[in-house]
Motif scaffolding. Structure first.
Motif, PDB file in Angstrom:
ATOM      1  N   UNK A  41       2.766  -9.879  61.191  1.00  0.00           N
ATOM      2  CA  UNK A  41       1.363 -10.267  61.090  1.00  0.00           C
ATOM      3  C   UNK A  41       1.176 -11.571  61.843  1.00  0.00           C
ATOM      4  N   UNK A  42       0.000 -11.788  62.387  1.00  0.00           N
ATOM      5  CA  UNK A  42      -0.219 -13.058  63.088  1.00  0.00           C
ATOM      6  C   UNK A  42      -0.181 -14.228  62.102  1.00  0.00           C
ATOM      7  N   UNK A  43       0.332 -15.329  62.580  1.00  0.00           N
ATOM      8  CA  UNK A  43       0.402 -16.531  61.740  1.00  0.00           C
ATOM      9  C   UNK A  43      -0.988 -17.129  61.601  1.00  0.00           C
ATOM     10  N   UNK A  44      -1.195 -17.789  60.495  1.00  0.00           N
ATOM     11  CA  UNK A  44      -2.461 -18.476  60.253  1.00  0.00           C
ATOM     12  C   UNK A  44      -2.279 -19.923  60.680  1.00  0.00           C
ATOM     13  N   UNK A  45      -3.044 -20.335  61.668  1.00  0.00           N
ATOM     14  CA  UNK A  45      -3.003 -21.728  62.087  1.00  0.00           C
ATOM     15  C   UNK A  45      -4.315 -22.363  61.645  1.00  0.00           C
ATOM     16  N   UNK A  46      -4.191 -23.255  60.705  1.00  0.00           N
ATOM     17  CA  UNK A  46      -5.392 -23.874  60.143  1.00  0.00           C
ATOM     18  C   UNK A  46      -5.325 -25.378  60.313  1.00  0.00           C
ATOM     19  N   UNK A  47      -6.474 -25.994  60.333  1.00  0.00           N
ATOM     20  CA  UNK A  47      -6.541 -27.444  60.440  1.00  0.00           C
ATOM     21  C   UNK A  47      -6.091 -28.126  59.168  1.00  0.00           C
ATOM     22  N   UNK A  48      -6.337 -27.495  58.029  1.00  0.00           N
ATOM     23  CA  UNK A  48      -5.926 -28.066  56.753  1.00  0.00           C
ATOM     24  C   UNK A  48      -4.990 -27.090  56.064  1.00  0.00           C
TER      25      UNK A  48
END
Length: 182
Positions: A41-48
């Motif tokens: 699954x694609x990784x979640x890249x979040x600011x927080x």
């Protein structure tokens, strides 16, 4: 007077020897632990991002083992901040994938074997490590089936050219140790 000058360095040296050296916690490479598919699954890249203490500790354990101690002289490709980390938590185990980020060091491709996978318990113990290029002991080879038995008379025999066409250049007809038979 000369002995007084040697007393202080000798005392410091002895005090240093008495200090306990840090040791790694013992661990076993538990091959029964299978790694998940990190890129399924694609990784979640979040600011927080909020990390629990156990996740942070697991990341530290894996990074310490994979990259070793860090200081100002650590080369770019071996620094923690020049790597990418993926974390999957399942059944009380934190699975961590570490990969070199070549762009962080001005490179275009990562080095061979520049990544690793870790399984770290929620208590911070290293349960399993698999570096790129190492064999995965958890994967049991599948049986290829019964195979084809080769009769003893055929073992080591040179075969005739296919279709009886032009003989292959490396097969001399009926040659044996430099003598020809008819």
């Amino acid at each position: 007077m000369a002995t007084k000058h040697f007393m202080l360095p000798a005392a410091l040296l002895l005090a240093g020897c008495l200090r306990s050296t840090p040791t790694r916690e013992p661990w076993t490479n538990d091959a029964s632990i299978g790694f998940p598919q990190f890129f399924e699954q694609p990784a979640i890249e979040a600011g927080t991002v909020e990390l629990s203490g156990s996740v942070l500790r697991a990341l530290e354990v894996a990074a310490d083992d994979f990259l070793g101690p860090q200081d100002a002289n650590t080369p770019c490709v071996d620094r923690r901040e020049t790597h990418r980390y993926r974390v999957i938590q399942r059944q009380g185990i934190l699975f961590i994938r570490i990969d070199e980020d070549p762009q962080a060091c001005g490179l275009t491709v990562p080095a061979l074997h520049s990544g690793a996978q870790y399984a770290v318990g929620s208590d911070g113990r290293l349960l399993r490590r698999l570096r790129d290029g190492e064999p995965d002991e958890s994967r049991v080879p599948t049986d290829a089936g019964p195979g084809i038995l080769v009769p003893t008379s055929e073992v080591g025999r040179s075969f005739d050219p296919p279709d009886g066409s032009v003989p292959l250049p490396f097969i001399a007809p009926s040659a044996d140790a430099g003598k020809y038979y008819e």
